[in-house]
Design a protein around this motif. Structure first.
Motif, PDB file in Angstrom:
ATOM      1  N   THR A  89      39.248  38.308  43.654  1.00 11.58           N
ATOM      2  CA  THR A  89      38.732  36.964  43.920  1.00 11.58           C
ATOM      3  C   THR A  89      39.421  36.307  45.110  1.00 11.58           C
ATOM      4  OG1 THR A  89      38.104  36.693  41.609  1.00 11.58           O
ATOM      5  CG2 THR A  89      38.370  34.686  42.902  1.00 11.58           C
ATOM      6  N   TRP A  97      30.338  34.767  48.723  1.00 12.57           N
ATOM      7  CA  TRP A  97      30.004  33.953  47.543  1.00 12.57           C
ATOM      8  C   TRP A  97      28.605  33.367  47.686  1.00 12.57           C
ATOM      9  CZ3 TRP A  97      32.130  32.430  42.838  1.00 12.57           C
ATOM     10  CH2 TRP A  97      31.562  31.290  42.253  1.00 12.57           C
ATOM     11  N   ALA A 142      33.791  37.838  40.313  1.00 10.49           N
ATOM     12  CA  ALA A 142      33.686  36.405  40.028  1.00 10.49           C
ATOM     13  C   ALA A 142      32.361  35.824  40.502  1.00 10.49           C
ATOM     14  CB  ALA A 142      34.854  35.658  40.677  1.00 10.49           C
TER      15      ALA A 142
END
Length: 241
Positions: A89, A97, A142
């Motif tokens: 992450t 992301w 994530a």
């Protein structure tokens, strides 16, 4: 022939689960609009290939409109388009992301929103593809987990909101599936040894065929699943038990 006379729209229809879903729905009598950035391989009069980035609001609205104009109606939307990556992450760039959230979650929202008025008219269905990573903790993913968890929550919310209009919304949560997405994932460097082997499938072989996921999508979108809405169906070989 559960889909005889029906029109479906499948995102990510060029490969993997999306392509398998296109083939399954065709075999069951549907006409299928297949959305993807890549070329759709199925080439028959019952397939409408549409070049579309599901993150692009205007492109999505145009594609859904084209599908309805072509088919005359819309009975099922299968939101399959997705991307993934494994990373620590601390090393996930904001652009990565945004890419993963955009395709997996925002794309599912945009396609669903554009299709809802047409699905209300037919009392149709939406089947979203989430992931095992969206319903349990998953190492080094994530962004993907957040996106797929969002798909599960979006599914449930839409199921409640659209129930009075007769539109059913469900999702499937696959584990490991033999797709180009899986083949393209790179191993995380320096994984923590305590995380090895967590969440392994109980079924052998532990990797599903895309056709197995497509079969579940076809069921949840059909009239046979009349009493299923807000359903979150795990197809993970027992990995989430």
């Amino acid at each position: 022939m559960r889909y005889a006379g029906s029109v479906a729209l499948v995102t990510g229809g060029a490969s993997g689960i999306g392509a398998a879903t296109v083939r399954r729905l065709l075999r069951e009598g549907a006409r299928v609009a297949a959305l993807d950035l890549a070329a759709v391989k199925e080439s028959t009069d019952d397939v409408l290939p549409l070049h579309c980035d599901v993150r692009d609001e205007t492109a999505v609205e145009d594609a859904v409109g084209a599908a309805v104009a072509w088919g005359g109606r819309l009975d099922l939307v299968a939101n399959v388009a997705g991307v993934a990556s494994y990373q620590h992450t601390t090393e996930v760039a904001l652009a990565e992301w945004d890419r993963i959230i955009g395709i997996n979650l925002t794309g599912t929202f945009l396609v669903s929103r554009a299709a809802l008025p047409f699905l209300v008219a037919t009392r149709g269905a939406i089947v979203n593809v989430a992931s095992l990573a969206g319903v349990r903790g998953w190492r080094y993913s994530a962004a993907y987990s957040a996106a797929k968890g969002g798909v599960v929550a979006l599914t449930r919310s839409l199921a409640v909101e659209m129930a009075p209009d007769g539109v059913r919304v469900s999702c499937v949560c696959p584990g490991s599936v033999d797709t180009p997405l899986r083949a393209g994932l790179r191993a995380v460097p320096n994984p923590h040894p305590r995380l090895d082997g967590i969440g392994g499938a109980l079924i052998d072989p532990p990797v599903a065929d895309p056709a197995e996921v497509a079969a579940a999508i076809a069921y949840l979108g059909s009239a046979e699943a009349r009493f299923a809405t807000g359903a979150v169906l795990r197809l993970d070989g027992g990995a989430g038990v």
